[in-house]
Design a protein around this motif. Structure first.
Motif, PDB file in Angstrom:
ATOM      1  N   GLY A 145       0.622  -0.980   0.073  1.00 12.13           N
ATOM      2  CA  GLY A 145      -0.145   0.115  -0.340  1.00 12.13           C
ATOM      3  C   GLY A 145       0.848   1.026  -0.081  1.00 12.13           C
ATOM      4  O   GLY A 145       0.159   2.618  -0.195  1.00 12.13           O
ATOM      5  N   GLY A 198       2.605   2.462  -2.562  1.00 10.76           N
ATOM      6  CA  GLY A 198       2.523   3.139  -3.963  1.00 10.76           C
ATOM      7  C   GLY A 198       3.791   2.278  -4.667  1.00 10.76           C
ATOM      8  O   GLY A 198       3.908   3.384  -5.757  1.00 10.76           O
ATOM      9  N   LYS A 199       4.511   0.939  -4.335  1.00  5.85           N
ATOM     10  CA  LYS A 199       4.874   1.200  -5.497  1.00  5.85           C
ATOM     11  C   LYS A 199       4.347   0.651  -6.752  1.00  5.85           C
ATOM     12  O   LYS A 199       5.129   1.238  -7.734  1.00  5.85           O
ATOM     13  CB  LYS A 199       5.157  -0.684  -4.675  1.00  5.85           C
ATOM     14  N   SER A 200       3.355  -0.477  -6.756  1.00  5.27           N
ATOM     15  CA  SER A 200       2.764  -0.522  -8.428  1.00  5.27           C
ATOM     16  C   SER A 200       2.214   0.750  -8.596  1.00  5.27           C
ATOM     17  O   SER A 200       2.285   0.867 -10.218  1.00  5.27           O
ATOM     18  CB  SER A 200       1.814  -1.343  -7.917  1.00  5.27           C
ATOM     19  N   THR A 201       2.156   2.172  -7.973  1.00  6.05           N
ATOM     20  CA  THR A 201       1.701   2.631  -8.733  1.00  6.05           C
ATOM     21  C   THR A 201       2.825   4.164  -8.848  1.00  6.05           C
ATOM     22  O   THR A 201       2.504   4.367 -10.310  1.00  6.05           O
ATOM     23  CB  THR A 201       1.046   4.031  -7.303  1.00  6.05           C
TER      24      THR A 201
END
Ligand code: ADP
Ligand code: ADP
Length: 227
Positions: A43, A45-48
């Motif tokens: 959660g 924000g890595k994928s973001t």
């Protein structure tokens, strides 16, 4: 100049005034042929971050550029590997890795086939190239997914927790295979992982993202000597 450059990047999925930022104040330069790992809790924000570099998500704040060109859509020279390989179940391994070329150009050459064989070999899959995906373990399927991305010869390879569904031993083996391939032909890599071990094993540089209350983002840079 940096190959990948993020300046003042932030993103809000929900644009209402009081909604939190998913990520905020990211300033990041990735150099050509650098292997960068991003670690951090779920959660944060890595994928973001990865999706913004991939051109799959346009940030609400700041700018992302690749070789001085703003990223406004997915690019041919950027390859992506996700947590699941999503191989086409009706095609054998070799046809799966050649599929994007076929899809893009309508055909593939003998040279493409040769490169596919080489990469499958490097990934320890040469005996499996005629097998169907459901005859392979999860780890092998992931390797096939990586080979498929590499066959398009992208300048940049983005990987979003590519090994997280695998057991520790398989992860380590794939990690070593990936390093071998990377040493043969260096690429600019952005590698998202939960695992600090994977990051230490694979990366030149590790970025640690953390999420404090108020959804503030920290990026801490650690420079590692390569073994
Ligand atoms: P990580 O990859 O580190 O687990 P993400 O980038 O998935 O983190 O998520 C960062 C934040 O953005 C989280 O608070 C998450 O709930 C939120 N978020 C992610 N994707 C979406 C989405 N499609 N819509 C709304 N919020 C999202
Ligand atoms: P390599 O020999 O490592 O495969 P390339 O032949 O792909 O490198 O690139 C040679 C040079 O071309 C790079 O050092 C860079 O300066 C430039 N270059 C590579 N990719 C791009 C790009 N997408 N946009 C602009 N210039 C690029």
């Amino acid at each position: 100049t940096a190959f990948v450059c993020m300046e003042g990047v932030g993103h809000k999925y929900d644009l209402s005034p009081n909604a939190p930022m998913a990520v905020q104040d990211i300033n990041l330069n990735i150099h050509r042929h650098e292997f960068v790992a991003v670690v951090g809790p779920s959660g944060c924000g890595k994928s973001t971050l990865l999706r913004m570099v991939a051109g799959l998500l346009i940030p609400s704040h700041g700018s992302v550029s690749i070789f001085n060109n703003p990223v406004v859509e997915p690019r041919d020279d950027v390859g992506i590997v996700f947590q699941k390989a999503n191989l086409l179940p009706w095609l054998n391994v070799k046809k799966n890795v050649l599929f994007p070329l076929k899809h893009k150009y309508g055909r593939y050459s003998k040279d493409d086939e040769k490169r596919a064989d080489e990469l499958l070999n490097m990934a320890g899959l040469s005996q499996f190239s005629e097998k169907m995906p459901d005859e392979l373990s999860g780890g092998m399927q992931q390797r096939v997914g990586i080979v498929r991305a590499l066959l398009l010869n992208p300048d940049i390879l983005l990987m979003d927790e590519p090994f997280s569904a695998l057991d520790a031993l398989t992860r380590e083996q794939i990690g070593f295979d990936l390093l071998k391939i990377w040493h043969e032909k260096p690429k600019t890599v952005l590698f998202i992982t939960h695992s600090i071990n994977e990051a230490v094993l694979l990366a030149d540089r590790i970025l640690v993202m953390s999420k404090r209350p108020g959804s503030v983002l920290d990026l801490i840079k650690v420079d590692l000597p390569r073994p």
